[in-house]
Design a protein around this motif. Structure first.
Motif, PDB file in Angstrom:
ATOM      1  N   ASN A  31       0.834  -1.208   0.000  1.00 17.74           N
ATOM      2  CA  ASN A  31       0.000   0.000   0.000  1.00 17.74           C
ATOM      3  C   ASN A  31       0.863   1.250   0.000  1.00 17.74           C
ATOM      4  OD1 ASN A  31      -2.636  -0.855  -0.195  1.00 17.74           O
ATOM      5  ND2 ASN A  31      -2.849  -1.225   1.990  1.00 17.74           N
TER       6      ASN A  31
ATOM      7  N   ARG B 263       1.045   3.930  -2.943  1.00 13.12           N
ATOM      8  CA  ARG B 263       0.747   5.327  -2.605  1.00 13.12           C
ATOM      9  C   ARG B 263       1.914   6.233  -3.016  1.00 13.12           C
ATOM     10  NH1 ARG B 263      -1.022   4.364   2.204  1.00 13.12           N
ATOM     11  NH2 ARG B 263      -3.169   4.224   1.558  1.00 13.12           N
TER      12      ARG B 263
ATOM     13  N   LYS C 252       1.692   9.111  -5.838  1.00 13.46           N
ATOM     14  CA  LYS C 252       2.021  10.512  -5.513  1.00 13.46           C
ATOM     15  C   LYS C 252       3.145  11.025  -6.393  1.00 13.46           C
ATOM     16  CE  LYS C 252       0.425  10.756  -0.756  1.00 13.46           C
ATOM     17  NZ  LYS C 252       0.806  10.847   0.656  1.00 13.46           N
TER      18      LYS C 252
ATOM     19  N   ARG D  50       1.583  11.500  -9.865  1.00  9.67           N
ATOM     20  CA  ARG D  50       0.248  12.113  -9.846  1.00  9.67           C
ATOM     21  C   ARG D  50       0.118  13.195 -10.920  1.00  9.67           C
ATOM     22  NH1 ARG D  50      -3.838  13.151  -5.618  1.00  9.67           N
ATOM     23  NH2 ARG D  50      -4.876  15.083  -6.165  1.00  9.67           N
TER      24      ARG D  50
ATOM     25  N   ASN E 165     -11.428  15.807  -7.124  1.00  7.33           N
ATOM     26  CA  ASN E 165     -10.866  14.860  -6.145  1.00  7.33           C
ATOM     27  C   ASN E 165     -10.356  13.612  -6.848  1.00  7.33           C
ATOM     28  OD1 ASN E 165     -11.745  16.432  -3.957  1.00  7.33           O
ATOM     29  ND2 ASN E 165     -13.718  15.404  -3.889  1.00  7.33           N
ATOM     30  N   ILE E 166      -9.335  13.008  -6.247  1.00  3.42           N
ATOM     31  CA  ILE E 166      -8.857  11.699  -6.708  1.00  3.42           C
ATOM     32  C   ILE E 166      -8.780  10.795  -5.486  1.00  3.42           C
ATOM     33  CG2 ILE E 166      -6.964  10.379  -7.713  1.00  3.42           C
ATOM     34  CD1 ILE E 166      -6.117  12.795  -9.243  1.00  3.42           C
ATOM     35  N   TYR E 167      -9.350   9.601  -5.631  1.00  9.50           N
ATOM     36  CA  TYR E 167      -9.277   8.605  -4.565  1.00  9.50           C
ATOM     37  C   TYR E 167      -8.667   7.345  -5.167  1.00  9.50           C
ATOM     38  CZ  TYR E 167     -10.709   4.793  -1.551  1.00  9.50           C
ATOM     39  OH  TYR E 167     -10.705   3.670  -0.771  1.00  9.50           O
ATOM     40  N   CYS E 168      -7.706   6.784  -4.473  1.00  8.99           N
ATOM     41  CA  CYS E 168      -7.073   5.533  -4.934  1.00  8.99           C
ATOM     42  C   CYS E 168      -7.244   4.449  -3.891  1.00  8.99           C
ATOM     43  CB  CYS E 168      -5.584   5.741  -5.179  1.00  8.99           C
ATOM     44  SG  CYS E 168      -5.256   6.771  -6.578  1.00  8.99           S
ATOM     45  N   ASP E 169      -7.589   3.272  -4.344  1.00 10.43           N
ATOM     46  CA  ASP E 169      -7.691   2.117  -3.460  1.00 10.43           C
ATOM     47  C   ASP E 169      -6.609   1.127  -3.882  1.00 10.43           C
ATOM     48  OD1 ASP E 169      -8.309  -0.084  -1.934  1.00 10.43           O
ATOM     49  OD2 ASP E 169     -10.265  -0.443  -2.851  1.00 10.43           O
TER      50      ASP E 169
ATOM     51  N   ILE F 159      -8.983   3.612  -9.098  1.00 14.15           N
ATOM     52  CA  ILE F 159      -8.806   5.057  -9.015  1.00 14.15           C
ATOM     53  C   ILE F 159     -10.143   5.695  -9.367  1.00 14.15           C
ATOM     54  CG2 ILE F 159      -7.525   7.055  -9.851  1.00 14.15           C
ATOM     55  CD1 ILE F 159      -5.359   5.017 -10.805  1.00 14.15           C
TER      56      ILE F 159
ATOM     57  N   ARG G   8     -13.145  12.551  -9.514  1.00 17.42           N
ATOM     58  CA  ARG G   8     -14.321  13.414  -9.644  1.00 17.42           C
ATOM     59  C   ARG G   8     -13.870  14.733 -10.247  1.00 17.42           C
ATOM     60  NH1 ARG G   8     -19.193  14.910  -5.756  1.00 17.42           N
ATOM     61  NH2 ARG G   8     -20.459  15.715  -7.454  1.00 17.42           N
TER      62      ARG G   8
END
Length: 190
Positions: free
Chosen positions: A140, A144, A148, A151, A168-172, A181, A184
């Motif tokens: 993880n 991450r 980053k 990005r 927004n950006i969300y990553c799992d 990913i 929004r």
């Protein structure tokens, strides 16, 4: 077809933020002729369609195909083309970062949201790491860190294709089998 074609030319021109005057200068066609085409009052010749297509940075065939389909089909064609372009550009970026392309990229578009699922090829070391909690945390953190670090490249790829600011950006990164990913945007982009 001429009204639909004119409407489509106007939509593309406005989306690219090109005025009729600028399109006239680039294409060599008069502004009044372009206005008449966009308003469905005149039908363009094949030559003028080729000039407009070139000025709008698209192929003549793409321009004509788009005009032959209904707006709903146009939306589907635009969406499919955008998904293909996003997947190809992200695969190149992924390969540049990891050294090998992903197994699969699946992109879904919902109004102002993009969901990207990246399936990497299996790696024996990663499979061993994921078996332990510590290994999962390490993966993880690595994911991450990589995200980053790249990005801005990722955002650049999306901005070049979509042209809408990202909200927004969300990553799992919780699974070694798939990176999810969710992006929004500030507004609807299709």
């Amino acid at each position: 077809m001429s009204k639909q074609l004119g409407y489509m030319i106007r939509q593309i021109r406005e989306r690219k933020e090109i005025s009729q005057q600028k399109l006239s200068e680039i294409s060599g066609l008069s502004q009044s002729f372009i206005s008449s085409i966009e308003n469905g009052q005149k039908s363009p010749t094949i030559r003028s369609l080729k000039e407009l297509a070139g000025a709008l940075d698209m192929s003549y065939e793409e321009l004509v195909k788009t005009a032959l389909f209904s707006p709903k089909n146009n939306y589907i064609l635009q969406k499919n083309k955008l998904v293909t372009e996003i997947n190809a550009d992200l695969a190149r970026l992924y390969k540049g970062v990891i050294g090998q392309g992903p197994k699969k990229i699946n992109t879904e578009i919902y109004k102002d949201i993009l969901i990207i699922r990246i399936k990497p090829y299996s790696n024996p070391i990663l499979i061993q790491l994921v078996k332990t909690t510590r290994g999962q945390r390490l993966l993880n953190e690595l994911a991450r860190y990589l995200f980053k670090s790249y990005r801005m490249d990722f955002i650049k790829v999306l901005n070049n294709l979509i042209g809408v600011d990202i909200k927004n950006i969300y990553c799992d990164y919780s699974s070694v089998d798939e990176i999810v990913i969710i992006i929004r945007f500030n507004r609807k982009f299709l």
